[in-house]
Design a protein around this motif. Structure first.
Motif, PDB file in Angstrom:
ATOM      1  N   TRP A   4       2.490   8.589  -1.054  1.00 29.68           N
ATOM      2  CA  TRP A   4       3.690   8.922  -1.645  1.00 29.68           C
ATOM      3  C   TRP A   4       4.607   9.444  -0.870  1.00 29.68           C
ATOM      4  CZ3 TRP A   4       6.749  13.233  -1.462  1.00 29.68           C
ATOM      5  CH2 TRP A   4       7.675  13.613  -2.687  1.00 29.68           C
ATOM      6  N   ASP A  22       0.440  -3.532  -5.315  1.00 28.45           N
ATOM      7  CA  ASP A  22       0.372  -1.990  -4.914  1.00 28.45           C
ATOM      8  C   ASP A  22      -0.980  -1.324  -5.416  1.00 28.45           C
ATOM      9  OD1 ASP A  22       0.996   0.391  -3.956  1.00 28.45           O
ATOM     10  OD2 ASP A  22       3.091   0.200  -4.896  1.00 28.45           O
ATOM     11  N   TYR A  69      -1.636   1.416  -4.885  1.00 29.34           N
ATOM     12  CA  TYR A  69      -1.339   3.080  -5.258  1.00 29.34           C
ATOM     13  C   TYR A  69      -1.482   3.408  -6.361  1.00 29.34           C
ATOM     14  CZ  TYR A  69       1.445   7.457  -5.064  1.00 29.34           C
ATOM     15  OH  TYR A  69       1.932   8.723  -5.215  1.00 29.34           O
ATOM     16  N   ARG A  70      -1.076   2.520  -7.366  1.00 29.93           N
ATOM     17  CA  ARG A  70      -1.293   2.833  -8.809  1.00 29.93           C
ATOM     18  C   ARG A  70      -2.670   3.242  -9.250  1.00 29.93           C
ATOM     19  NH1 ARG A  70       1.716  -1.836  -9.197  1.00 29.93           N
ATOM     20  NH2 ARG A  70       3.809  -1.557  -8.548  1.00 29.93           N
ATOM     21  N   SER A  71      -3.700   2.393  -8.565  1.00 29.07           N
ATOM     22  CA  SER A  71      -5.075   2.506  -9.047  1.00 29.07           C
ATOM     23  C   SER A  71      -5.780   3.826  -8.438  1.00 29.07           C
ATOM     24  CB  SER A  71      -5.813   1.360  -8.550  1.00 29.07           C
ATOM     25  OG  SER A  71      -5.973   1.221  -6.823  1.00 29.07           O
ATOM     26  N   THR A 125       4.625  -0.509   0.065  1.00 30.74           N
ATOM     27  CA  THR A 125       3.272  -1.333  -0.729  1.00 30.74           C
ATOM     28  C   THR A 125       1.971  -0.950  -0.078  1.00 30.74           C
ATOM     29  OG1 THR A 125       4.838  -2.637  -1.640  1.00 30.74           O
ATOM     30  CG2 THR A 125       2.569  -3.269  -2.031  1.00 30.74           C
ATOM     31  N   LEU A 127      -4.129   6.815  -8.682  1.00 29.55           N
ATOM     32  CA  LEU A 127      -3.471   7.883  -9.532  1.00 29.55           C
ATOM     33  C   LEU A 127      -4.435   8.270 -10.548  1.00 29.55           C
ATOM     34  CD1 LEU A 127       0.119   6.900  -9.287  1.00 29.55           C
ATOM     35  CD2 LEU A 127      -1.197   8.510  -7.857  1.00 29.55           C
TER      36      LEU A 127
END
Length: 102
Positions: free
Chosen positions: A37, A96, A98-100, A55, A102
């Motif tokens: 983040w 990316d 990152y979304r996985s 990313t 959250l």
């Protein structure tokens, strides 16, 4: 060194990219979600901020931060081709990740 509290995320080694096959950044952290983040929001003046490397394309959790740091140091010595092969082994589309998280 004690055990990590179960409510804490595991320390991780991670790789960020500016684009598929673009610039790469290798790091390690105690909290992957918070650290990525920070990269994505340019919180800290850094190489990733200057070059738009945001990313999350690869990561590996560890039992200790020391192990995460050791892998970070080892990965930085690898050839670019070997780093790309590592990324594509986990994430062939360079999504990316990152979304996985959250």
């Amino acid at each position: 060194m004690g055990r990590r509290p179960t409510n804490q995320p595991p320390p991780c080694t991670y790789i960020l990219a500016s684009a598929p096959h673009g610039l790469l950044y290798i790091g390690s952290t105690r909290n992957l979600v918070a650290r990525v983040w920070q990269h994505k929001n340019n919180v800290v003046p850094s190489h990733t901020r200057r070059h738009g490397i945001h990313t999350l394309v690869w990561y590996e959790p560890h039992h200790t931060l020391e192990n995460a740091i050791l892998l970070e140091k080892r990965l930085t010595t690898w050839s670019r081709a070997r780093k790309i092969a590592l990324i594509e082994g986990m994430n062939p589309e360079w999504d990316d990740l990152y979304r996985s998280l959250l």
